[in-house]
Design a protein around this motif. Structure first.
Motif, PDB file in Angstrom:
ATOM      1  N   LYS A 386       0.795  -1.230   0.000  1.00 28.87           N
ATOM      2  CA  LYS A 386       0.000   0.000   0.000  1.00 28.87           C
ATOM      3  C   LYS A 386       0.830   1.283   0.000  1.00 28.87           C
ATOM      4  O   LYS A 386       0.285   2.381  -0.095  1.00 28.87           O
ATOM      5  N   GLY A 387       2.142   1.168   0.109  1.00 28.99           N
ATOM      6  CA  GLY A 387       2.976   2.362   0.073  1.00 28.99           C
ATOM      7  C   GLY A 387       3.319   2.750  -1.356  1.00 28.99           C
ATOM      8  O   GLY A 387       2.883   2.136  -2.321  1.00 28.99           O
ATOM      9  N   ASN A 388       4.119   3.800  -1.485  1.00 33.78           N
ATOM     10  CA  ASN A 388       4.541   4.251  -2.819  1.00 33.78           C
ATOM     11  C   ASN A 388       5.686   3.400  -3.355  1.00 33.78           C
ATOM     12  O   ASN A 388       6.529   2.919  -2.598  1.00 33.78           O
ATOM     13  N   PHE A 389       5.708   3.244  -4.675  1.00 29.84           N
ATOM     14  CA  PHE A 389       6.848   2.670  -5.380  1.00 29.84           C
ATOM     15  C   PHE A 389       7.577   3.807  -6.090  1.00 29.84           C
ATOM     16  O   PHE A 389       7.002   4.483  -6.946  1.00 29.84           O
ATOM     17  N   TYR A 405       2.251  -5.837 -14.286  1.00 30.81           N
ATOM     18  CA  TYR A 405       1.836  -7.210 -14.575  1.00 30.81           C
ATOM     19  C   TYR A 405       1.853  -8.089 -13.326  1.00 30.81           C
ATOM     20  O   TYR A 405       1.216  -9.148 -13.301  1.00 30.81           O
ATOM     21  N   ALA A 406       2.563  -7.646 -12.284  1.00 40.66           N
ATOM     22  CA  ALA A 406       2.536  -8.377 -11.011  1.00 40.66           C
ATOM     23  C   ALA A 406       1.259  -8.085 -10.221  1.00 40.66           C
ATOM     24  O   ALA A 406       1.007  -8.717  -9.200  1.00 40.66           O
ATOM     25  N   GLY A 407       0.466  -7.123 -10.694  1.00 35.77           N
ATOM     26  CA  GLY A 407      -0.782  -6.783 -10.027  1.00 35.77           C
ATOM     27  C   GLY A 407      -0.671  -5.645  -9.047  1.00 35.77           C
ATOM     28  O   GLY A 407      -1.598  -5.400  -8.264  1.00 35.77           O
ATOM     29  N   CYS A 408       0.441  -4.918  -9.067  1.00 37.70           N
ATOM     30  CA  CYS A 408       0.628  -3.780  -8.148  1.00 37.70           C
ATOM     31  C   CYS A 408      -0.190  -2.583  -8.636  1.00 37.70           C
ATOM     32  O   CYS A 408      -0.470  -2.435  -9.833  1.00 37.70           O
ATOM     33  N   ASP A 409      -0.559  -1.728  -7.717  1.00 36.41           N
ATOM     34  CA  ASP A 409      -1.377  -0.552  -7.998  1.00 36.41           C
ATOM     35  C   ASP A 409      -0.540   0.488  -8.742  1.00 36.41           C
ATOM     36  O   ASP A 409       0.398   1.057  -8.182  1.00 36.41           O
ATOM     37  N   THR A 410      -0.865   0.747 -10.001  1.00 38.31           N
ATOM     38  CA  THR A 410      -0.064   1.685 -10.798  1.00 38.31           C
ATOM     39  C   THR A 410      -0.169   3.121 -10.294  1.00 38.31           C
ATOM     40  O   THR A 410       0.724   3.931 -10.554  1.00 38.31           O
TER      41      THR A 410
END
Length: 457
Positions: A386-389, A405-410
């Motif tokens: 839930k944090g920033n990338f 593609y891993a399903g992380c929140d863009t």
């Protein structure tokens, strides 16, 4: 022949100049030294009066060498080792020259006890052409930088070519890796002494039991039938066997492991004696690294009290589960460079909370130009993060695509190829009580390390 002491002094002067210019100076001084003094490494080996240890393999070289060097120092041995991880011949020459310069400038007839040298797999032949070692530790073989090393059989052949040059070295091998257990059978000369270490069992508490590391070896080295496992720990490491009768060697030094979220215990058995050690590192991969280093110490009769003290005092090398403070904010730094290593780091980050993640991916020569390994790494473990990338480096866009593609929140992804700007933004968004987790390839880590030094003054 060049003057040995003068060569040491010149190397020290070049290194000092580079440091003043804000360069690390880990390899260039050694390059100049070896160009002007081709026999330097050969001549330098005579300055060690006790055992010389070489460590190679895909993952774990730096940590294994670092722990072993720390153990020997606690046992009051004088030790030279390439602690900054420069593990090609020029970097090794730099480390040895700088270490010997410190010793010999105080006493020209002084000698040191041990060399502990990690060596890149592809350069083992070069090192063993110029130096002879009493022990060679081989940690594991995984796919790594396919553009440089090729597939595992090519890397394995390079290591075997190096061993051929050193008839008297004792091999210390990871019994749990089936790629290593026939390595001496493929050699053309001699029957070297072999010592195996391995893990018998693992208990998990607060650490993900399931590994999603890609399996590198699935076929028997002897008959090519598919391998079977009584226990598989991660990737191809485990208690393996084949229908043909070929199986994991019984380890001479074995450990039962208790894994926790931020440390682990090793209950080690050697020569019918039992030793229990606490190691303040994370990750099952570090259990193997610590076991390999402790195996070297026990084989050489180092007392338990020195091993205990070393494990208590050991500080990870840069980027190997390193905890630092940046602008009075905590950060943890990990080097990632291949599918198995990255997946095991990510395994320890599953369910990460109160954190942001900065991922810096470069594709320079030292990183490997081919970044397809990102797709074999278990970034799916971050899909609920839930944090920033903060995605940076020359292949920041590739990393963003992989996370998508891993399903992380863009919507949580902030992409900027400029590493400094990304780090500054990450620190700005980091709030009290939050940690910044940094995952970086090798040249990214070098850049980040320079930035860390400026931030910390």
């Amino acid at each position: 022949m060049p003057n040995f002491n003068k060569a040491l002094k010149n190397t020290q002067q070049i290194h000092s100049l580079l440091k003043k210019l804000n360069f690390e100076g880990t390899s260039f001084p050694g390059k100049i030294l070896r160009k002007n003094y081709k026999e330097f490494l050969s001549d330098a080996q005579d300055y060690a009066i006790s055992d010389k240890f070489a460590i190679t393999g895909t993952n774990g070289k730096t940590t294994t060498a670092g722990i072993l060097a720390q153990i020997l120092k606690e046992a009051e041995h004088s030790v030279i080792h390439n602690e900054l991880g420069a593990n090609m011949p020029n970097g090794i020459a730099t480390a040895i020259a700088l270490g010997l310069y410190k010793v010999l400038k105080e006493d020209p007839v002084q000698r040191i006890d041990n060399y502990v040298i990690e060596c890149d797999e592809a350069y083992l032949s070069t090192l063993f052409t110029e130096m002879k070692f009493d022990y060679l530790v081989i940690t594991n073989l995984f796919r790594d930088q396919l553009d440089r090393y090729g597939e595992l059989n090519i890397t394995k052949q390079k290591i075997q070519n190096g061993i051929e040059l050193n008839d008297n070295t004792t091999l210390i091998l990871n019994a749990d890796d089936p790629t290593l257990c026939d390595i001496d059978a493929k050699l053309q000369s001699g029957q070297r002494k072999k010592i195996y270490y391995g893990i018998e069992s693992i208990q998990f508490s607060g650490y993900d039991k399931m590994s999603k590391s890609p399996t590198e070896t699935v076929y028997c080295p002897k008959c090519t039938l598919p391998l079977k496992y009584d226990k598989m720990f991660y990737s191809q490491l485990g208690k393996w066997y084949c229908k043909c009768g070929y199986r994991r060697p019984q380890p001479d030094i074995k450990a039962d492991v208790k894994m926790f979220s931020n440390h682990f215990f090793l209950n080690i058995t050697y020569k019918e004696l039992s030793y229990n050690f606490k190691v303040n590192l994370t990750g099952l991969y570090n259990a193997y690294n610590a076991l390999a280093a402790i195996a070297c110490a026990l084989i050489n009769g180092v007392e338990r009290r020195f091993i205990d003290k070393a494990l208590e005092n050991y500080k990870p090398a840069f980027g190997r589960n390193e905890n630092i403070m940046l602008n009075n904010k905590p950060a943890t730094v990990y080097l990632i460079k291949n599918p198995v290593g990255a997946s095991e780091v990510l395994r320890g980050l599953k369910n990460l909370e109160n954190a942001h993640i900065l991922i810096s991916i470069n594709d320079n020569y030292a990183d490997g130009r081919d970044v397809s390994w990102l797709w074999d790494s278990d970034f799916e473990s971050l899909k609920d993060f839930k944090g920033n990338f903060f995605l940076t480096g020359s292949r920041s866009d590739d990393m963003a695509l992989r996370l998508k593609y891993a399903g992380c929140d863009t919507s949580l992804m902030l992409i900027d190829a400029n590493i400094k700007r990304s780090l500054d933004e990450a620190l700005e968004k980091q709030r009290p009580g939050e940690n910044l987790v940094i995952l970086a390839t090798y040249t990214s880590l070098l850049k980040l390390t320079k930035l860390f030094k400026k931030i910390r003054g």
